[in-house]
Scaffold this motif. Structure first.
Motif, mmCIF file in Angstrom:
data_model
loop_
_atom_site.group_PDB
_atom_site.id
_atom_site.type_symbol
_atom_site.label_atom_id
_atom_site.label_comp_id
_atom_site.label_asym_id
_atom_site.label_seq_id
_atom_site.Cartn_x
_atom_site.Cartn_y
_atom_site.Cartn_z
ATOM 1 N N LEU A 229 14.125 38.706 -47.084
ATOM 2 C CA LEU A 229 14.725 38.588 -45.757
ATOM 3 C C LEU A 229 14.836 37.119 -45.357
ATOM 4 O O LEU A 229 14.033 36.280 -45.787
ATOM 5 N N ASP A 230 15.824 36.820 -44.534
ATOM 6 C CA ASP A 230 15.932 35.476 -43.981
ATOM 7 C C ASP A 230 14.659 35.172 -43.181
ATOM 8 O O ASP A 230 14.154 36.044 -42.463
ATOM 9 N N GLU A 233 14.128 36.503 -39.709
ATOM 10 C CA GLU A 233 13.883 37.927 -39.445
ATOM 11 C C GLU A 233 12.378 38.193 -39.377
ATOM 12 O O GLU A 233 11.827 39.024 -40.092
ATOM 13 N N SER A 285 19.694 38.420 -44.835
ATOM 14 C CA SER A 285 18.854 38.490 -46.027
ATOM 15 C C SER A 285 19.651 38.038 -47.237
ATOM 16 O O SER A 285 20.849 37.747 -47.134
#
Length: 310
Positions: A229-230, A233, A285
């Motif tokens: 995930l980024d 997040e 993501s």
């Protein structure tokens, strides 16, 4: 333990040893999909394989459609052949995608060799999948499917473990985590163990084994998601990490099947929402939608197995 011993069953040594002899004949007889040429150009077409649509011909196989791709499962009251074929259908589909994900994470000319190997396994397991889906099997004619599949899975395990050791030692510089190689190898090793039991006519699932296997697999998935995930997040990362911790606890303390079934359903809900968010771009993501669907299908299988286990 429920056992059914069909005519012509194989002993464990005979089953493993005879696999190589039957693999070529059964796979070469499978139409519609050829292994790629060994040329560089053929192996550089990296992506999911577009298999022809179709339904399982073997009676007693149901389809769960909570994911984008169908999940083939034995229907309630299904016989030996349906259990065996649904197992092969599920795992050959997953192993086909294992090879795709590995090849996707091996960019560059310096990784051409191991990437080409992965691509060939992707095509090989697609052919196994079609061989299982597009023919109707009965209780007494399934041994060749099991032996040929087992042979290919065993070779793929050896490839995964070899790649894992190379990545850990630094001699392989891919984008595949060593834990990801290990995770994929454990799934394939479990599939071999299931094939061995099925070769004896044993369709039963043991609740302790199902719990031990799937709780760690699901926890791994959630940790993979958290790391892909980024970083922005944060809430989703925290959720994925917390759920992974709960599953590791369930693995360590062996909770009852009812609680595991609830946990499986919660993981399905989480992965379904994540897949939809990734597909629509609402979740930031680097997760390929195919990977999101892949782990969702395994959660569906976990839910099915824990409810069937004794």
């Amino acid at each position: 333990m429920e056992k059914r011993v069909p005519q012509g069953k194989l002993g464990r040594r005979q089953f493993a040893g005879g696999a190589m002899a039957t693999a070529g004949a059964s796979l070469l007889a499978t139409p519609s999909l050829a292994l790629p040429d060994k040329s560089y150009a053929a192996c550089e077409s990296i992506g999911p394989l577009a298999l022809p649509a179709g339904s399982a011909y073997t009676p007693g196989i149901s389809v769960d459609r909570r994911s984008r791709k169908p999940v083939f499962l034995p229907a309630p009251g299904a016989g030996y052949a349906a259990h065996a074929v649904s197992e092969v259908l599920f795992w050959t589909d997953q192993l086909m995608e294992h090879a795709f994900f590995i090849s996707l994470l091996m960019p560059g000319d310096h990784l051409r060799g191991p990437r080409d190997e992965a691509r060939q396994y992707q095509n090989l397991f697609a052919r196994h999948f079609l061989a299982a889906r597009d023919r109707g099997y009965g209780d007494y004619g399934i041994s060749s499917l099991l032996t040929s599949t087992r042979s290919s899975v065993q070779r793929f395990i050896e490839y995964k473990r070899r790649m894992q050791r190379a990545q850990e030692s630094g001699s392989l510089r891919s984008l595949v985590w060593p834990l990801f190689f290990d995770h994929l190898a454990r799934e394939a090793e479990r599939f071999v163990a299931r094939l061995d039991r099925l070769a004896y006519g044993d369709i039963a699932l043991q609740s302790d084994e199902v719990s031990a296997f799937w709780t760690t697999i699901m926890a791994d998935h959630l940790e993979f998601i958290a790391h892909l995930l980024d970083p922005q997040e944060r809430a989703l990362i925290d959720q994925a990490t917390a759920r992974a911790g709960q599953l590791y606890q369930a693995h360590a303390f062996r909770v009852d099947s009812g609680q595991l079934a609830t946990m499986a359903d919660e993981v399905i809900d989480f992965k379904s929402a994540a897949e939809q968010g990734i597909e629509t771009g609402q979740i930031k993501s680097i997760i390929d939608p195919a990977l999101a669907d892949h782990v969702l299908r395994e959660a569906v299988r976990f839910s099915d197995e824990i409810r069937r286990a004794q």
